[in-house]
Design an enzyme around this catalytic site. Structure first.
Site, PDB file in Angstrom:
ATOM      1  CB  ILE A 157      70.042  18.130  50.634  1.00 58.05           C
ATOM      2  CG1 ILE A 157      69.185  19.328  51.301  1.00 58.05           C
ATOM      3  CG2 ILE A 157      68.999  16.737  50.301  1.00 58.05           C
ATOM      4  CD1 ILE A 157      67.635  19.121  51.661  1.00 58.05           C
ATOM      5  NE  ARG A 245      58.842  22.754  51.722  1.00 60.70           N
ATOM      6  CZ  ARG A 245      59.479  22.015  52.837  1.00 60.70           C
ATOM      7  NH1 ARG A 245      59.861  20.793  52.629  1.00 60.70           N
ATOM      8  NH2 ARG A 245      60.399  22.703  53.630  1.00 60.70           N
ATOM      9  CD  GLU A 273      46.178  18.503  48.229  1.00 64.49           C
ATOM     10  OE1 GLU A 273      46.429  19.052  48.131  1.00 64.49           O
ATOM     11  OE2 GLU A 273      46.365  18.681  46.651  1.00 64.49           O
ATOM     12  CG  HIS A 292      57.984  16.159  55.558  1.00 61.55           C
ATOM     13  ND1 HIS A 292      56.807  17.486  54.643  1.00 61.55           N
ATOM     14  CD2 HIS A 292      58.799  16.712  54.969  1.00 61.55           C
ATOM     15  CE1 HIS A 292      57.567  17.766  54.469  1.00 61.55           C
ATOM     16  NE2 HIS A 292      59.294  17.570  54.876  1.00 61.55           N
ATOM     17  CB  ILE A 293      60.482  11.298  58.345  1.00 64.64           C
ATOM     18  CG1 ILE A 293      60.767  10.137  57.335  1.00 64.64           C
ATOM     19  CG2 ILE A 293      59.221  11.216  59.045  1.00 64.64           C
ATOM     20  CD1 ILE A 293      61.385   8.883  58.001  1.00 64.64           C
ATOM     21  CB  ALA A 295      64.999  17.655  58.986  1.00 67.77           C
TER      22      ALA A 295
HETATM   23  P1  NAD Z   1      69.288  25.398  48.879  1.00 65.12           P
HETATM   24  O1  NAD Z   1      68.767  26.502  48.959  1.00 65.12           O
HETATM   25  O2  NAD Z   1      70.190  24.989  49.452  1.00 65.12           O
HETATM   26  O3  NAD Z   1      69.000  24.054  47.534  1.00 65.12           O
HETATM   27  C1  NAD Z   1      68.146  24.391  46.324  1.00 65.12           C
HETATM   28  C2  NAD Z   1      68.856  24.725  45.051  1.00 65.12           C
HETATM   29  O4  NAD Z   1      67.480  24.636  44.192  1.00 65.12           O
HETATM   30  C3  NAD Z   1      69.536  25.500  44.848  1.00 65.12           C
HETATM   31  O5  NAD Z   1      70.662  25.646  44.532  1.00 65.12           O
HETATM   32  C4  NAD Z   1      68.518  26.756  42.983  1.00 65.12           C
HETATM   33  O6  NAD Z   1      69.386  27.191  42.600  1.00 65.12           O
HETATM   34  C5  NAD Z   1      68.033  25.470  43.392  1.00 65.12           C
HETATM   35  N1  NAD Z   1      66.869  26.097  41.833  1.00 65.12           N
HETATM   36  C6  NAD Z   1      65.863  26.239  42.715  1.00 65.12           C
HETATM   37  N2  NAD Z   1      64.837  26.427  41.793  1.00 65.12           N
HETATM   38  C7  NAD Z   1      65.619  25.011  40.695  1.00 65.12           C
HETATM   39  C8  NAD Z   1      65.143  25.217  39.718  1.00 65.12           C
HETATM   40  N3  NAD Z   1      63.749  24.805  39.026  1.00 65.12           N
HETATM   41  N4  NAD Z   1      65.937  23.957  38.710  1.00 65.12           N
HETATM   42  C9  NAD Z   1      67.096  23.243  39.175  1.00 65.12           C
HETATM   43  N5  NAD Z   1      67.660  24.052  40.315  1.00 65.12           N
HETATM   44  C10 NAD Z   1      66.537  25.090  41.375  1.00 65.12           C
HETATM   45  O7  NAD Z   1      68.238  24.181  49.086  1.00 65.12           O
HETATM   46  P2  NAD Z   1      68.084  22.569  50.509  1.00 65.12           P
HETATM   47  O8  NAD Z   1      68.934  23.248  52.052  1.00 65.12           O
HETATM   48  O9  NAD Z   1      69.413  21.646  49.702  1.00 65.12           O
HETATM   49  O10 NAD Z   1      67.314  22.331  50.547  1.00 65.12           O
HETATM   50  C11 NAD Z   1      65.815  21.271  49.273  1.00 65.12           C
HETATM   51  C12 NAD Z   1      64.892  21.707  49.435  1.00 65.12           C
HETATM   52  O11 NAD Z   1      64.735  20.052  50.191  1.00 65.12           O
HETATM   53  C13 NAD Z   1      64.211  22.016  49.469  1.00 65.12           C
HETATM   54  O12 NAD Z   1      62.690  22.107  48.325  1.00 65.12           O
HETATM   55  C14 NAD Z   1      63.724  22.017  51.332  1.00 65.12           C
HETATM   56  O13 NAD Z   1      62.404  22.546  51.724  1.00 65.12           O
HETATM   57  C15 NAD Z   1      63.509  20.510  51.467  1.00 65.12           C
HETATM   58  N6  NAD Z   1      63.974  19.820  52.287  1.00 65.12           N
HETATM   59  C16 NAD Z   1      63.206  18.680  52.653  1.00 65.12           C
HETATM   60  C17 NAD Z   1      63.157  18.009  54.021  1.00 65.12           C
HETATM   61  C18 NAD Z   1      62.246  16.353  54.137  1.00 65.12           C
HETATM   62  O14 NAD Z   1      61.629  16.521  55.211  1.00 65.12           O
HETATM   63  N7  NAD Z   1      61.903  16.128  53.492  1.00 65.12           N
HETATM   64  C19 NAD Z   1      64.242  18.230  54.708  1.00 65.12           C
HETATM   65  C20 NAD Z   1      64.471  20.004  54.520  1.00 65.12           C
HETATM   66  C21 NAD Z   1      64.950  20.072  53.298  1.00 65.12           C
END
Ligand code: NAD
Length: 318
Positions: A157, A245, A273, A292-293, A295
């Site tokens: 992302i 998150r 929360e 939380h929309i 995706a």
């Molecule tokens: P991803 O695993 O591709 O990327 C996450 C990155 O964060 C990785 O490169 C990792 O090395 C890095 N990382 C981990 N801990 C870290 C830290 N403390 N400091 C710096 N970098 C750190 O994941 P993604 O698919 O890009 O998703 C990212 C986040 O988005 C996740 O938390 C996921 O749950 C969330 N998400 C939210 C929604 C939503 O509806 N809002 C939808 C999809 C995903």
């Protein structure tokens, strides 16, 4: 074989599964009835999004279950290791929602930069009686072009966000615990593209230099990534977005930074929360809010359903 899509699934995925001999049930079964329902219907595949929890009890009590699938990323609601130790396949679709989340980030950024979230709250109340007052209140907006966008978490992302930011003419800087260099392909509708190399930097540098910050890291075990000390490092009037998150930003520290005018605005799609976010967060005039929309676009849900269907067909050939 029976697939139960307990939190829903798009039509294209259903069609693909049906074409390959699966029966798809889309009944929403209550959490406490789930094990009984799975056993009564001999369900082989349980698909969930974030609402349904796949607990140890469900895994133990449902011997017919062969595959547990999560539409989307983040499997906090599934006992993944335990399920795998019991011989269940656990699948997800990590790539399918990256573009949708990235676009929501910019929806919040544009909104915050021009006070749209607050204007949308006040125009219906005062738009006819205090038009000029509101015009003055929201007159001091800023542009994104030419500004520095700091991305924390440069995974799927984070890189999509970079792609859009570069397309808008922003300077993009990023920080990641593990990712070093990345090449971002900025592509255009007519097939043209440019590749832009971005080298990640320490978190502190991102916090100090960004005009806008956005977080794309997984749920953390060791506390907040953005707490009082991190807000101190940021530029005055920074805008900050969290669509990753809840629990990554300390909301109390955020409210303080907004009230102190250190932070110009925040955009939140996720909350400490959930599903009952703090009222102080919900009511704050400087926070643009979504439930939380990230995706939840039609396109992402379609990609998710097809990706899940393809994986299921591969794992359980008819
Ligand atoms: P991803 O695993 O591709 O990327 C996450 C990155 O964060 C990785 O490169 C990792 O090395 C890095 N990382 C981990 N801990 C870290 C830290 N403390 N400091 C710096 N970098 C750190 O994941 P993604 O698919 O890009 O998703 C990212 C986040 O988005 C996740 O938390 C996921 O749950 C969330 N998400 C939210 C929604 C939503 O509806 N809002 C939808 C999809 C995903």
């Amino acid at each position: 074989m029976i697939v139960l899509a307990n939190d829903g699934i798009s039509k294209k995925g259903i069609k693909l599964l049906e074409k390959n001999g699966f029966e798809v049930l889309t009944t929403k079964v209550a959490q406490e009835q789930l094990a009984n329902y799975i056993n009564a219907n001999d369900v082989s595949v349980l698909l969930v999004r974030s609402a349904t929890k796949v607990t140890k009890d469900i895994i133990d009590d449902c011997p017919s279950l062969k595959v547990i699938g999560r539409g989307g990323v983040g499997m906090d609601n599934i006992e993944v290791d335990y399920a795998r130790s019991q011989g269940k396949n656990v699948i997800s679709t990590p790539a399918s929602s990256a573009e949708s989340v990235a676009e929501l980030v910019f929806a919040h950024l544009f909104s915050g930069a021009r006070f749209l979230h607050d204007s949308n709250r006040n125009m219906p109340l005062e738009g006819d009686s205090n038009f000029n007052g509101l015009k003055k209140a929201y007159a001091n907006g800023v542009e994104l072009r030419g500004k520095t966008l700091g991305i924390i978490g440069f995974g799927r992302i984070g890189k999509e966000v970079a792609r859009i930011g570069l397309g808008l003419g922003m300077k993009v800087i990023a920080s990641d615990k593990f990712v070093g260099d990345a090449e971002i392909k900025v592509d255009f509708y007519n097939g043209q593209f440019i590749n832009v190399k971005i080298k990640t930097e320490p978190l502190e540098d991102i916090l100090k230099h960004a005009d806008f910050l956005t977080l794309h890291v997984p749920a953390q075990e060791n506390g907040y990534i953005i707490d009082e000390a991190e807000f101190e490092l940021m530029k005055e009037n920074v805008g900050i977005i969290n669509a990753s998150r809840g629990g990554i930003i300390n909301e109390v520290a955020l409210l303080k930074a907004l009230d102190n005018e250190k932070v110009l605005f925040a955009g939140l799609d996720v909350f400490e929360e959930e599903p009952t976010p703090a009222v102080q967060v919900l009511m704050h005039p400087k926070i643009s809010l979504t439930p939380h929309i990230g995706a939840a676009t039609q396109e992402a849900q379609e990609r998710i359903s097809i990706e899940l269907a393809q994986q299921i067909i591969g794992l359980l050939p008819a």
